[in-house]
Scaffold this active site. Structure first.
Site: not given
Ligand SMILES: Cc1cc2nc3c(=O)[nH]c(=O)nc-3n(C[C@H](O)[C@H](O)[C@H](O)COP(=O)(O)OP(=O)(O)OC[C@H]3O[C@@H](n4cnc5c(N)ncnc54)[C@H](O)[C@@H]3O)c2cc1C
Lengths: 368, 393
Positions: B134, B321, B372-373
């Protein structure tokens, strides 16, 4: 060992340059643009600080130049105004090339007038680099010099020669082929031109897109016969490469300063300007443009600093050329994007001459 | 004094990591990508060469040179590792992403207890579990909960996309102790592998980084000792904010990985032009590619310098940062550009291993603008630091 902090002394010099930029360059920018030159008072002020005489004390200078330090200075001056910064740096490159590439005798002949404590500031140097057939890379230098019985015969062009028309010291970069049979490329070298040179036509560049505060000229060489002593030092020496790459590095620094001016100016505007009830910078469409600008400016500045460090360490010519040309390419490109985006951030106001952004955009475009 | 030359320790770290990448990673790269498996022998080789070798060497040199430089040494080696294979780089045994929150939020007792398990010479991993189905970017909205019941925390929730999630010995898991507190209620907990109620779900199939394990983790009344809460140290128990701050420290590392892949693709494209150019290829096209690659090479250098600067600031405890985000955002976009350019340039001609690697790197690259963001989140961080008094939502 990797380190990204200027020394305390460099930091002090940078601050001095910044205060001059804000007190003396920024306020005079539009006037200098209209008058196509820097005012004498400004040149005097700069000379008094020693910032414009970075060559050895024995010639009246303030001590030999360090590229890193001068990179910091050039960025600050351009932060004040890019055109005036180029005016100052362009003039400086004349005596600096003599110092870097010339023989002891040539240094003694040309440098003291620039170091003179009462009249040195009125002197203008110049270094002719770019040509009608290319840009600011060494590979684009084709001005042809051929050895004759009593000197050299020059054919070719130069463009954008800052102070080219009025200079007291005119230095040009050229290629020397010793023999008819030799490759047309020839060795990189520098010549000093005397006042009235037969076979040389100098045309002021009047209608310029930007950087008008740095008056410039085009040189057309047609069978120009130069005396033997016109050659600075030896052809193909590292000194010429060091002079040429220094100019490229300082031009990169000027591009960084231009971008920083635009970045800070449009940031301040975006903080104050309200649209739909909020400062426009609170909208991501604006905030992200500015974030990107800051990021790319830092990237280009680091590339410029790296080239300057290598210059100070006396790296090999090929390394210097690669690094200086990389820095110049990336910094100029970055400055063009930053100044263009700054106008976008400001909307219609950015397009108006009430604000300097449009001038900076033209300045950055004119650096090609 | 501004200086771009590597010290002895820095050069040694780079050379060592490069050798490891060349000998242990490149030869396995395509096969691991195809099978999405990593042979056990790789882990042992890395354990031996990396922890016994490079890390010890770096420590010795680092002390010799009398400055703190663990972040710099780390980004320097990470670039080489990713040049070898970024997926394999994420699987090197060790506490990995679990280390920063334990180090910054753990008491000395907790640090000793948790990190000592990585010192026994056996194979151990760590993981960090923040993301949920979520929520991703908006971590404050997480729904995994932790409730204190006697001497134990009871964790319930659902995490996904967790790197090394299925093999990690310790998973630093973020959960909320009180949803009404928003981000203030979020705390990191250390959940050991095998804890009843910790269920490993699916392992994701991905576009790239295929050999890197990305796991789903389900917590069903998962009970851990009270002492496994990382509650911050000393007087200031900053909780969430400080824990998130440790992620700042890892962004330059991710940037370094991106630089490593970008460089690999750039070098391979240059080599292709030199060695694999098909007969009859138009010279003007070759010159155009060479120009494009030249610029790319310059951008890779800039990305590396941004990474180095951010790590250098971290070593000196200068708040970084903004600079960390710059390095990650710049490198994240660049690696995509570099790999896409390499794919484009090398499209003609015959199939070759070099081209397969380039295609793999292209698939690996995109994630560097996401984890990582995301690219957008990095730009938000930069903009908020540039305009501290303005609310940029
Ligand atoms: C290969 C892989 C390894 C990973 N490893 C880890 C791990 O070890 N531990 C862990 O906890 N997570 C991990 N992640 C998760 C990763 O950190 C998240 O996918 C990432 O932070 C983005 O979250 P989301 O996928 O839910 O996208 P969302 O947050 O749903 O974002 C969808 C889109 O909306 C945009 N968006 C969101 N908020 C804003 C805003 N305020 N302003 C403008 N645009 C916005 C985003 O930039 C993106 O383009 C991993 C992901 C991958 C793909």
């Amino acid at each position: 060992m990797l380190d990204f902090a200027p020394t305390e002394e460099q930091e002090e010099i940078r601050k001095l340059a910044q205060s001059i930029a804000l007190d003396h360059l920024r306020p005079h920018a539009r006037k200098a643009e209209a008058e196509h030159d820097s005012p004498n008072e400004l040149r005097l002020t700069l000379a008094q600080t020693g910032l414009t005489t970075p060559f050895p004390e024995e010639y009246g200078g303030s001590g030999p130049l360090e590229a890193v330090t001068y990179t910091l200075i050039a960025e600050e001056l351009a932060y004040g105004d890019p055109g005036l910064a180029l005016n100052i740096v362009g003039s400086l490159m004349g005596p600096l090339t003599v110092w870097l590439a010339g023989s002891r005798e040539q240094q003694e002949r040309y440098l003291p007038t620039f170091g003179d404590s009462t009249s040195g500031y009125l002197q203008r140097g110049s270094l002719a680099f770019a040509e009608r057939t290319g840009g600011y890379t060494l590979a684009d230098i084709h001005l042809q010099a051929r050895r004759t019985s009593d000197g050299y015969l020059l054919n070719g062009t130069k463009r954008d020669v800052v102070h080219g028309q009025r200079a007291d010291l005119r230095v040009v970069l050229a290629r020397l082929s010793e023999h008819e049979s030799e490759s047309p490329e020839g060795k990189l070298c520098a010549f000093v031109l005397s006042g009235a040179q037969e076979g040389l036509s100098i045309q002021a560049e009047e209608e310029k897109l930007g950087l008008q505060a740095a008056p410039s000229a085009t040189y057309l060489f047609n069978q120009a016969q130069l005396p033997a002593e016109a050659l600075l030092g030896e052809a193909g020496s590292s000194g010429v490469v060091r002079a040429a790459t220094l100019y490229q590095i300082l031009r990169a620094a000027i591009a960084c300063g231009t971008a920083r001016a635009a970045f800070e100016y449009c940031s301040a505007y975006a903080r104050e300007r309200i649209a739909f009830g909020r400062p426009i910078v609170s909208y991501q469409g604006i905030a992200f443009i500015i974030a990107e600008m800051a990021m790319k400016l830092d990237a280009a500045r680091l590339l410029t600093w790296r080239a300057a460090c290598s210059w100070d360490r006396g790296e090999a010519d090929e390394t210097l050329i690669h690094e200086a040309e990389s820095a110049q390419r990336q910094a100029v490109k970055m400055a063009q994007a930053a100044t263009t985006d700054a106008i976008q951030v400001m909307g219609g106001a950015g397009f108006m001459q009430d604000h300097p952004a449009e001038m900076w955009m033209r300045d950055a475009a004119a650096m090609e | 004094m501004i200086d771009f030359t590597l010290s002895k320790a820095q050069q040694a770290a780079r050379d060592y990591a490069h050798q490891v990448a060349l000998e242990e990673m490149r030869p396995l790269s395509l096969e691991c990508d195809r099978t999405e498996e990593i042979p056990e022998s790789f882990f042992w080789n890395m354990q031996r060469r990396y922890w016994g070798g490079a890390a010890a060497q770096a420590r010795a040199y680092g002390q010799d040179e009398g400055v703190k430089q663990e972040n710099l040494l780390s980004v320097i080696s990470q670039e080489e590792m990713a040049w070898g294979d970024a997926a394999l780089a994420t699987a090197i045994p060790g506490p990995g992403l679990a280390a920063p929150p334990i180090l910054s939020q753990g008491t000395p007792e907790q640090q000793a207890r948790f990190l000592s398990i990585y010192m026994d010479g056996q194979l151990h991993w760590g993981a960090l579990a923040l993301t949920e189905p979520g929520i991703g970017s908006d971590v404050a909205g997480m729904s995994t909960t932790a409730v204190l019941d006697g001497d134990e925390w009871v964790i319930n929730g659902h995490k996904h996309y967790i790197t090394n999630g299925a093999r990690a010995d310790l998973i630093v898991t973020f959960a909320t102790i009180d949803k009404r507190l928003g981000r203030e209620g979020i705390r990191p907990f250390v959940v050991p592998k095998g804890t009843p109620g910790l269920i490993v779900g699916r392992i994701e199939k991905k576009m790239g980084l295929r050999a890197s394990q990305t796991a789903e983790l389900i917590f069903e009344n998962c009970r851990i000792p009270k002492e496994n809460l990382l509650a911050g140290r000393g007087e200031k128990k900053e909780g969430f904010k400080a824990a998130m701050g440790t992620l700042d420290a890892t962004r330059p590392m991710v940037g370094a990985l991106a630089v490593g892949i970008a460089r690999a693709a750039y070098e391979a494209a240059c080599e292709w032009l030199r060695e694999e150019l098909p007969a009859g290829y138009p010279p003007h096209k070759r010159r155009a590619w060479e120009e494009e690659l030249k610029e790319l090479g310059q951008e890779i250098e800039m990305a590396r310098f941004l990474v180095w600067r951010a790590a250098w600031m971290a070593d000196r405890r200068i708040p970084n940062s903004k600079e960390a985000s710059m390095s990650k955002a710049y490198a994240g976009a660049l690696v995509m550009k570099a790999t896409a350019t390499a794919v484009r340039i090398t499209a003609p001609g015959e199939e070759s291993e070099r081209k397969l690697l380039i295609q793999k790197w292209f698939r690996d690259a995109k994630v560097f603008d996401i984890f990582e963001g995301t690219a957008q989140i990095q730009r938000l961080v930069i903009a908020r630091r540039l305009f501290p008094n303005i609310d940029i939502p």
